[in-house]
Design a protein around this motif. Structure first.
Motif, short mmCIF file in Angstrom:
data_model
loop_
_atom_site.label_atom_id
_atom_site.label_comp_id
_atom_site.label_asym_id
_atom_site.label_seq_id
_atom_site.Cartn_x
_atom_site.Cartn_y
_atom_site.Cartn_z
N ILE A 7 31.30 26.46 35.13
CA ILE A 7 29.84 27.49 35.48
C ILE A 7 30.33 28.58 34.62
O ILE A 7 29.67 28.86 33.69
CB ILE A 7 29.27 27.01 36.72
N CYS A 8 30.88 29.06 35.12
CA CYS A 8 30.85 30.25 35.15
C CYS A 8 32.55 31.36 33.72
O CYS A 8 32.97 32.28 34.16
CB CYS A 8 30.84 32.26 35.88
N GLY A 9 33.07 30.47 34.18
CA GLY A 9 34.50 30.50 34.07
C GLY A 9 35.22 31.39 34.37
O GLY A 9 36.38 31.93 34.45
N ASN A 10 35.42 31.00 36.22
CA ASN A 10 35.83 32.54 37.07
C ASN A 10 36.98 31.38 36.96
O ASN A 10 36.75 30.32 37.20
CB ASN A 10 35.31 32.25 38.27
N ASP A 30 39.37 26.80 49.65
CA ASP A 30 39.04 27.68 48.68
C ASP A 30 38.34 27.67 47.34
O ASP A 30 37.97 28.46 46.92
CB ASP A 30 39.85 28.47 49.10
N ALA A 31 38.41 27.18 47.10
CA ALA A 31 38.25 26.69 45.61
C ALA A 31 36.57 26.01 44.75
O ALA A 31 36.20 25.29 44.49
CB ALA A 31 39.17 25.06 44.98
N TYR A 32 36.23 27.09 45.64
CA TYR A 32 33.93 26.65 45.44
C TYR A 32 33.27 28.17 45.18
O TYR A 32 34.20 28.90 45.14
CB TYR A 32 33.15 26.18 46.68
N CYS A 33 32.48 27.83 43.60
CA CYS A 33 31.98 28.86 42.90
C CYS A 33 30.71 28.28 42.76
O CYS A 33 30.88 27.44 41.89
CB CYS A 33 33.46 29.50 41.71
N CYS A 34 29.79 28.94 42.59
CA CYS A 34 28.30 29.13 42.08
C CYS A 34 28.19 27.49 43.06
O CYS A 34 27.23 27.13 41.98
CB CYS A 34 28.75 28.84 39.84
N GLY A 35 28.35 27.59 43.83
CA GLY A 35 27.80 26.50 44.63
C GLY A 35 28.62 24.74 44.64
O GLY A 35 28.17 24.18 44.95
N GLN A 36 29.41 24.50 43.52
CA GLN A 36 30.09 23.39 43.56
C GLN A 36 31.67 23.74 43.27
O GLN A 36 32.06 25.16 42.81
CB GLN A 36 29.44 23.00 42.33
N GLU A 37 32.33 22.66 43.32
CA GLU A 37 33.84 22.79 43.48
C GLU A 37 34.52 22.84 42.19
O GLU A 37 33.68 22.77 40.97
CB GLU A 37 34.40 21.14 43.80
N MET A 38 34.97 23.48 42.37
CA MET A 38 35.73 23.87 40.63
C MET A 38 37.40 23.01 40.68
O MET A 38 37.52 22.42 41.39
CB MET A 38 36.92 25.57 41.11
N VAL A 39 37.50 23.96 39.11
CA VAL A 39 38.42 22.17 38.67
C VAL A 39 39.47 22.65 38.84
O VAL A 39 40.18 23.93 38.24
CB VAL A 39 37.68 22.03 37.06
N CYS A 40 40.70 22.33 39.12
CA CYS A 40 42.55 22.18 39.01
C CYS A 40 42.75 22.05 37.78
O CYS A 40 41.85 20.94 36.97
CB CYS A 40 42.47 21.14 40.32
#
Length: 93
Positions: A7-10, A30-40
């Motif tokens: 979502i935000c590119g963080n 710890d891999a959550y941002c903007c309410g959803q799981e981040m992509v590895c």
């Protein structure tokens, strides 16, 4: 492992992981941002294999037999550190 938010590119780089069990899968807590799981972004090599150096029962039996043999040879006067000394022939009772 590197993670990126869709979502935000963080982007974050995590060296330590805390796994939680969600929706019948292991997830990195710890891999959550903007309410959803981040992509590895890095390849997942799976869970590491734990190699234990504990003795099994079979290893204990083998070690016990080796110790018994060494004690018997020592009692018969055999010195394993002397290259000229040969082990005595086994006595049959």
């Amino acid at each position: 492992m590197k993670y990126k938010c869709e979502i935000c590119g963080n982007e974050i780089d995590l060296n330590k992981y805390t796994f939680v069990f969600r929706n019948n899968e292991l997830r990195n807590k710890d891999a959550y941002c903007c309410g959803q799981e981040m992509v590895c972004l890095t390849e997942n090599e799976g869970m590491p294999t734990i190699i234990r150096n504990e003795y099994t029962q079979e290893d204990r039996i083998i070690q016990h037999k080796a110790n018994q043999r060494e004690r018997r040879l020592k009692k018969d006067g055999y010195d394993k550190h002397n290259p000229d000394d040969k082990p005595p022939k086994r006595r049959i009772k």
